[in-house]
Structure formats: C-alpha cells, structure tokens
Design a protein around this motif. Structure first.
Motif, PDB file in Angstrom:
ATOM      1  N   THR A 148     -31.036  -3.832 -26.766  1.00 14.22           N
ATOM      2  CA  THR A 148     -30.093  -2.847 -27.125  1.00 14.22           C
ATOM      3  C   THR A 148     -30.691  -1.457 -26.736  1.00 14.22           C
ATOM      4  N   ILE A 149     -32.067  -1.350 -27.021  1.00 13.91           N
ATOM      5  CA  ILE A 149     -32.831  -0.257 -26.696  1.00 13.91           C
ATOM      6  C   ILE A 149     -32.896  -0.123 -25.049  1.00 13.91           C
ATOM      7  N   GLU A 150     -33.340  -1.110 -24.413  1.00 12.83           N
ATOM      8  CA  GLU A 150     -33.354  -1.263 -22.980  1.00 12.83           C
ATOM      9  C   GLU A 150     -31.858  -1.168 -22.381  1.00 12.83           C
ATOM     10  N   GLU A 151     -30.690  -1.343 -22.945  1.00 10.06           N
ATOM     11  CA  GLU A 151     -29.356  -1.208 -22.368  1.00 10.06           C
ATOM     12  C   GLU A 151     -29.044   0.266 -22.616  1.00 10.06           C
ATOM     13  N   THR A 152     -29.613   0.887 -23.712  1.00 11.20           N
ATOM     14  CA  THR A 152     -29.131   2.343 -23.862  1.00 11.20           C
ATOM     15  C   THR A 152     -29.806   3.052 -22.678  1.00 11.20           C
ATOM     16  N   TYR A 153     -31.245   2.617 -22.515  1.00 12.57           N
ATOM     17  CA  TYR A 153     -31.842   3.421 -21.507  1.00 12.57           C
ATOM     18  C   TYR A 153     -31.294   3.223 -20.196  1.00 12.57           C
ATOM     19  N   GLU A 154     -30.895   2.015 -19.674  1.00 12.03           N
ATOM     20  CA  GLU A 154     -30.205   2.074 -18.521  1.00 12.03           C
ATOM     21  C   GLU A 154     -28.872   2.707 -18.476  1.00 12.03           C
ATOM     22  N   LEU A 155     -28.230   3.058 -19.569  1.00 17.41           N
ATOM     23  CA  LEU A 155     -27.011   3.780 -19.435  1.00 17.41           C
ATOM     24  C   LEU A 155     -27.396   5.128 -19.373  1.00 17.41           C
ATOM     25  N   ALA A 156     -28.408   5.494 -19.805  1.00 20.24           N
ATOM     26  CA  ALA A 156     -28.633   6.887 -19.733  1.00 20.24           C
ATOM     27  C   ALA A 156     -29.338   7.370 -18.375  1.00 20.24           C
ATOM     28  N   ASP A 157     -29.740   6.169 -17.741  1.00 17.42           N
ATOM     29  CA  ASP A 157     -30.155   6.349 -16.166  1.00 17.42           C
ATOM     30  C   ASP A 157     -29.013   6.762 -15.629  1.00 17.42           C
ATOM     31  N   ALA A 158     -27.933   5.849 -15.744  1.00 21.92           N
ATOM     32  CA  ALA A 158     -26.714   5.807 -15.182  1.00 21.92           C
ATOM     33  C   ALA A 158     -26.056   7.162 -15.144  1.00 21.92           C
TER      34      ALA A 158
ATOM     35  N   LEU B   9     -27.565  10.077 -15.775  1.00 18.57           N
ATOM     36  CA  LEU B   9     -28.250  10.984 -15.012  1.00 18.57           C
ATOM     37  C   LEU B   9     -27.890  11.035 -13.728  1.00 18.57           C
ATOM     38  N   ASP B  10     -27.857   9.825 -13.243  1.00 16.74           N
ATOM     39  CA  ASP B  10     -27.502   9.866 -11.794  1.00 16.74           C
ATOM     40  C   ASP B  10     -26.009   9.862 -11.432  1.00 16.74           C
ATOM     41  N   ASN B  11     -25.161  10.085 -12.565  1.00 14.79           N
ATOM     42  CA  ASN B  11     -23.806  10.314 -12.499  1.00 14.79           C
ATOM     43  C   ASN B  11     -23.205   9.385 -11.597  1.00 14.79           C
ATOM     44  N   ASP B  12     -23.468   8.055 -11.811  1.00 15.26           N
ATOM     45  CA  ASP B  12     -22.797   7.010 -11.043  1.00 15.26           C
ATOM     46  C   ASP B  12     -21.931   6.326 -11.860  1.00 15.26           C
ATOM     47  N   LEU B  13     -20.546   6.665 -11.770  1.00 19.58           N
ATOM     48  CA  LEU B  13     -19.569   6.456 -12.561  1.00 19.58           C
ATOM     49  C   LEU B  13     -19.293   4.953 -12.820  1.00 19.58           C
ATOM     50  N   GLN B  14     -19.547   4.045 -11.606  1.00 18.68           N
ATOM     51  CA  GLN B  14     -19.295   2.662 -11.725  1.00 18.68           C
ATOM     52  C   GLN B  14     -20.546   2.051 -12.417  1.00 18.68           C
ATOM     53  N   GLU B  15     -21.676   2.397 -12.367  1.00 18.78           N
ATOM     54  CA  GLU B  15     -22.842   2.042 -13.244  1.00 18.78           C
ATOM     55  C   GLU B  15     -22.705   2.289 -14.499  1.00 18.78           C
TER      56      GLU B  15
ATOM     57  N   LYS C  51     -19.992   2.513 -16.163  1.00 22.51           N
ATOM     58  CA  LYS C  51     -19.068   1.617 -16.842  1.00 22.51           C
ATOM     59  C   LYS C  51     -19.540   0.403 -16.873  1.00 22.51           C
ATOM     60  N   LYS C  52     -20.450  -0.203 -16.134  1.00 18.91           N
ATOM     61  CA  LYS C  52     -21.110  -1.339 -16.241  1.00 18.91           C
ATOM     62  C   LYS C  52     -22.235  -1.416 -17.649  1.00 18.91           C
ATOM     63  N   GLU C  53     -22.812  -0.315 -17.517  1.00 24.23           N
ATOM     64  CA  GLU C  53     -23.734  -0.216 -18.700  1.00 24.23           C
ATOM     65  C   GLU C  53     -22.980  -0.008 -20.045  1.00 24.23           C
ATOM     66  N   LEU C  54     -22.013   0.517 -19.954  1.00 21.49           N
ATOM     67  CA  LEU C  54     -21.097   0.600 -21.178  1.00 21.49           C
ATOM     68  C   LEU C  54     -20.872  -0.715 -21.783  1.00 21.49           C
ATOM     69  N   GLY C  55     -20.140  -1.355 -20.774  1.00 19.09           N
ATOM     70  CA  GLY C  55     -19.818  -2.767 -21.253  1.00 19.09           C
ATOM     71  C   GLY C  55     -21.153  -3.598 -21.921  1.00 19.09           C
ATOM     72  N   ASP C  56     -22.397  -3.288 -21.299  1.00 14.75           N
ATOM     73  CA  ASP C  56     -23.629  -4.110 -21.768  1.00 14.75           C
ATOM     74  C   ASP C  56     -23.679  -3.482 -23.303  1.00 14.75           C
ATOM     75  N   VAL C  57     -23.505  -2.086 -23.502  1.00 13.34           N
ATOM     76  CA  VAL C  57     -23.844  -1.697 -24.870  1.00 13.34           C
ATOM     77  C   VAL C  57     -22.597  -2.321 -25.707  1.00 13.34           C
ATOM     78  N   LEU C  58     -21.493  -2.297 -25.429  1.00 15.48           N
ATOM     79  CA  LEU C  58     -20.323  -2.711 -26.167  1.00 15.48           C
ATOM     80  C   LEU C  58     -20.706  -4.123 -26.502  1.00 15.48           C
ATOM     81  N   LEU C  59     -20.923  -4.986 -25.707  1.00 11.87           N
ATOM     82  CA  LEU C  59     -21.336  -6.450 -26.012  1.00 11.87           C
ATOM     83  C   LEU C  59     -22.227  -6.430 -27.273  1.00 11.87           C
TER      84      LEU C  59
END
Length: 259
Positions: free
Chosen positions: A40-50, A52-58, A60-68
């Motif tokens: 979960t910690i790893e997924e949260t950091y991946e969301l944080a990276d996305a 910062l990159d302002n990558d809206l598609q990414e 969306k994907k990372e939010l899905g991982d956190v929601l899971l």
C-alpha cells in the motif's frame, strides 16, 4: 463522465471481484493486513509520482490500485467480523459531517484558515490529548515537519508574517555557520535540522509545498545528469575520466532541455 448509477455499479463490480479473488486466487487468499501494508505504501508513492508528473491517465490507474487496497483491507476486516466496506465509508462520512459544522451545522466561517482552526479544535473535543497526535511517526521527515507546523498553526501557534519566518531562517543559518566554524559535529547536525525546519515553515507562508518542490528538483537533477551521461557516452567518453569542467559543459547544455 459516468452517472452516479454507473459509478456505483463499477464499485459494486470491484467488490464482487474482490470476493471472487479472495475465495479463488492462491495469492489473494494468503494476504493479511500486515502483508499488504508495504504494498500500500508503494502504491501511494506511485500515485504521488503520477500526480507530480501531472499524468492524468497514470493517476487514474494508480488511484485504482489504491482503491483496490482499501477494498482488500475492508474484505479482510469483514472476515474478522471487525468492519466491512460500509463501515469504512460510513466512518469517513460521519467524520466529515462532524468536522464540517459550517456546512452541516450553524457554525460560520470566513475563509480556509477558519476551517483549519475549527478542524483542529474539533479533534481535541473528540478526545485527542494533543493536536500533534494525528501526525504519523513513520512519515518522511519533510512531510512530517509540514504537518506538524500546519497542525500547531491550526490552534494559533504561528508567526504572523512571512517576513518574520524569513528572519528566523536567517537566524538559524547564522547559528549553523557558527557551529560549522567551531567544528562541533553534534551541534552542526542540530542546527542543520533547525534550518530545514524553518525553511519548511517559510515554504508554508509563501504557499509552496516543500515535499513537492524538493521532489521536482530531484527529478530535474536526475534528468539533467542522465542527459550528461548520455551525451558523454555518445562522444565515447566516461564520466570518471572527465574533469569537472568538461562535465559542466554538458550540464549547462542540459538546462536547455530540463528547466
């Protein structure tokens, strides 16, 4: 955009899939609250990276991982007969209603700062002994310093003007310089910490998120250095064999591409 009905149907689909995976998948069946934690910690950091990159598609994907992960924890909670996803949702709904009396009650607020102050006061009324209780111990130091400062400011323990904070930064820099000259390593570390803490506080006053600012600088440095590496390699040179002046030529070029 999807309708509320479609949104609820999608969430219901996720709950169904979670039930099926927990029952049928060997990996999912083995997971516990503890085993999911580091993921979960790893997924949260991946969301944080996305973000910062302002990558809206990414995002969306990372939010899905956190929601899971949230659904997964709730599923395990239901198996333990401790809580389920409805309890999780109702818990945050109840908290939001309680913490927003200016929306769901008769409290009047003028601005965002009033809301923050009310928020911290309400937490104390809910039984918290200290306004700093809600700061996780395992937060990275920069984020933790920001949260500490925000929370104490919420109860009025704060500077009045940015100029005052900047003076504090200058004062701390002076004290750091004195300890460096004195050669006192232990005190130098303490004063360096004070400098960082005061700079993070100043960032809040000039409306800059210090964690985001530092991470953007990290990314910029990485991009520029990797440009330097590639440019040198293209010309058949090894960085270890180059002088600092030679490397600096490529470094200055990199600034044209990564600002």
């Amino acid at each position: 955009m999807n309708t509320r009905k479609q949104q609820l149907a999608a969430f219901n689909r996720l709950l169904d899939i979670m039930d099926e995976l927990r029952e049928q998948c060997p990996w999912d069946k083995k997971q516990t609250l503890e085993s999911l934690r580091h993921l979960t910690i790893e997924e949260t950091y991946e969301l944080a990276d996305a973000i910062l990159d302002n990558d809206l598609q990414e995002i969306k994907k990372e939010l899905g991982d956190v929601l899971l992960h949230i659904v997964f924890y709730a599923k395990i909670g239901s198996e333990k007969k401790a809580f389920d996803i409805a309890d999780v949702a109702n818990s945050i709904c109840d908290k939001l209603v309680s913490r927003h009396p200016h929306i769901y009650g008769d409290v009047k607020v003028e601005n965002e700062e009033d809301v923050k102050r009310n928020w911290e006061q309400l937490k104390l009324k809910e039984g918290k002994v200290s306004v700093l209780e809600g700061v996780p111990k395992s937060l990275p130091a920069v984020v933790k310093a920001s949260r500490i400062q925000e929370k104490v400011a919420g109860v009025g323990f704060d500077w009045e003007k940015p100029e005052q904070v900047w003076e504090k930064v200058q004062e701390e820099l002076g004290e750091l310089n004195e300890e460096i000259k004195a050669g006192n390593k232990e005190n130098t570390e303490k004063e360096f910490g004070d400098v960082l803490f005061s700079m993070i506080n100043y960032a809040r006053f000039i409306d800059v998120n210090p964690e985001n600012a530092l991470e953007k600088t990290n990314k910029k440095f990485i991009n520029r250095f990797q440009y330097l590496e590639k440019a040198a390699k293209k010309e058949g040179k090894n960085l270890s064999d180059m002088s600092l002046n030679e490397m600096d030529i490529y470094w200055e070029r990199s600034k044209e591409f990564f600002k």
